[in-house]
Motif scaffolding. Structure first.
Motif, short mmCIF file in Angstrom:
data_model
loop_
_atom_site.label_atom_id
_atom_site.label_comp_id
_atom_site.label_asym_id
_atom_site.label_seq_id
_atom_site.Cartn_x
_atom_site.Cartn_y
_atom_site.Cartn_z
N LEU A 152 0.85 -1.19 0.00
CA LEU A 152 0.00 0.00 0.00
C LEU A 152 0.88 1.24 0.00
O LEU A 152 1.64 1.48 0.93
CB LEU A 152 -0.92 0.01 1.23
N SER A 153 0.78 2.02 -1.07
CA SER A 153 1.49 3.29 -1.15
C SER A 153 0.48 4.42 -1.30
O SER A 153 -0.34 4.41 -2.22
CB SER A 153 2.45 3.30 -2.34
N LEU A 154 0.54 5.38 -0.37
CA LEU A 154 -0.32 6.56 -0.42
C LEU A 154 0.53 7.80 -0.65
O LEU A 154 0.19 8.89 -0.21
CB LEU A 154 -1.11 6.69 0.89
N LEU A 185 4.27 -6.51 8.52
CA LEU A 185 4.89 -5.35 7.87
C LEU A 185 6.41 -5.49 7.87
O LEU A 185 7.03 -5.69 8.92
CB LEU A 185 4.48 -4.06 8.60
N GLU A 186 6.99 -5.37 6.67
CA GLU A 186 8.44 -5.46 6.51
C GLU A 186 9.06 -4.11 6.17
O GLU A 186 10.22 -3.86 6.50
CB GLU A 186 8.78 -6.46 5.40
N GLU A 187 8.31 -3.25 5.50
CA GLU A 187 8.84 -1.97 5.05
C GLU A 187 7.87 -0.85 5.39
O GLU A 187 6.68 -0.93 5.09
CB GLU A 187 9.10 -2.00 3.54
N LEU A 188 8.39 0.22 6.01
CA LEU A 188 7.60 1.40 6.35
C LEU A 188 8.36 2.64 5.91
O LEU A 188 9.50 2.85 6.32
CB LEU A 188 7.33 1.46 7.86
N TYR A 189 7.72 3.44 5.06
CA TYR A 189 8.35 4.64 4.54
C TYR A 189 7.50 5.86 4.89
O TYR A 189 6.35 5.96 4.49
CB TYR A 189 8.52 4.53 3.02
N MET A 190 8.11 6.77 5.67
CA MET A 190 7.44 8.01 6.04
C MET A 190 8.38 9.18 5.76
O MET A 190 8.51 10.12 6.54
CB MET A 190 7.02 7.98 7.51
N LEU A 215 12.12 4.24 6.73
CA LEU A 215 12.49 5.61 6.36
C LEU A 215 11.61 6.54 7.18
O LEU A 215 10.39 6.49 7.10
CB LEU A 215 12.28 5.84 4.86
N LEU A 216 12.24 7.40 7.97
CA LEU A 216 11.49 8.16 8.97
C LEU A 216 12.11 9.53 9.18
O LEU A 216 13.33 9.67 9.25
CB LEU A 216 11.50 7.38 10.29
N HIS A 217 11.27 10.55 9.25
CA HIS A 217 11.69 11.89 9.63
C HIS A 217 10.91 12.29 10.87
O HIS A 217 9.67 12.29 10.84
CB HIS A 217 11.43 12.89 8.50
#
Length: 206
Positions: free
Chosen positions: A95-97, A140-145, A180-182
């Motif tokens: 899922l990419s938003l 969940l394996e990948e989380l991009y924020m 990936l997190l800020h």
């Protein structure tokens, strides 16, 4: 069967009544300034869809109740309504938003037990992620924020019913390897350390 329309002028409204019962991949990349809308009935006859990518489209997530076999959903720079309907896509794995407009990640997202990748990059209007939503995404394996600058991480110890997500929820994801997190330093609990299961990560503070 696959259909790909990239950077085309599709007008104000995508047509209804399209019958593609065997369509498995659909990519619609609208022209940026068209303000293209998809009605609730657009996907009615596309029940075999497994991969869907929409760019610069305004739609209600209720329209996605028909393609129940979706495995991959990319909604890039879209304007989203009724986002709680995401919880009905039980087979979703990716899922990419990215860059899409919505203000809250719905509680129903936690029902996507097969989700392996979640991309919230550039979701600048995102203001709230309820507690215990990310924690429930056990696959969940990948989380991009990236470039989201989500600033509402909860302080540890707040009431779980009213608080937002806390950073500690990320450490409760047993399969998370890419992050990936800020974040802002005020969100970091004292002596907090990210999980040692991470294999690839970019964590930018302030």
């Amino acid at each position: 069967m696959a259909i790909s329309l990239v950077e085309v002028a599709m007008g104000r409204m995508l047509p209804d009544g399209l019958i593609y019962p065997n369509l498995q991949i659909l990519i619609l990349d609208a022209f940026k300034y068209d303000s293209t809308n998809a009605s609730d009935a657009f996907f009615v006859e596309m029940k075999a869809l497994k991969v869907l990518t929409l760019t610069y489209v305004q739609l209600s997530m209720k329209s996605l109740q028909f393609p129940t076999n979706l495995r991959t959903l990319h909604l890039k720079y879209c304007i989203l309504e009724g986002i709680s309907s995401l919880g009905k896509l039980k087979r979703l794995e990716i899922l990419s938003l990215e860059g899409s407009e919505f203000d809250k990640l719905p509680d129903e997202l936690g029902e996507l037990s097969q989700l392996r990748l979640l991309d919230l990059s550039y979701c600048c209007t995102l203001k709230r992620i309820p507690s215990n939503v990310l924690r429930r995404l056990s696959h969940l394996e990948e989380l991009y924020m990236g470039r989201t600058y989500y600033s509402s991480w909860a302080v540890e110890g707040m009431n779980a019913e009213t608080s937002n997500v806390s950073l500690s929820e990320l450490n409760s994801l047993p399969r998370l390897t890419h992050l990936l997190l800020h974040i802002h330093d005020k969100c970091l609990p004292k002596d907090f350390a990210f999980s040692s299961t991470l294999q690839s990560y970019e964590i930018e503070v302030n």
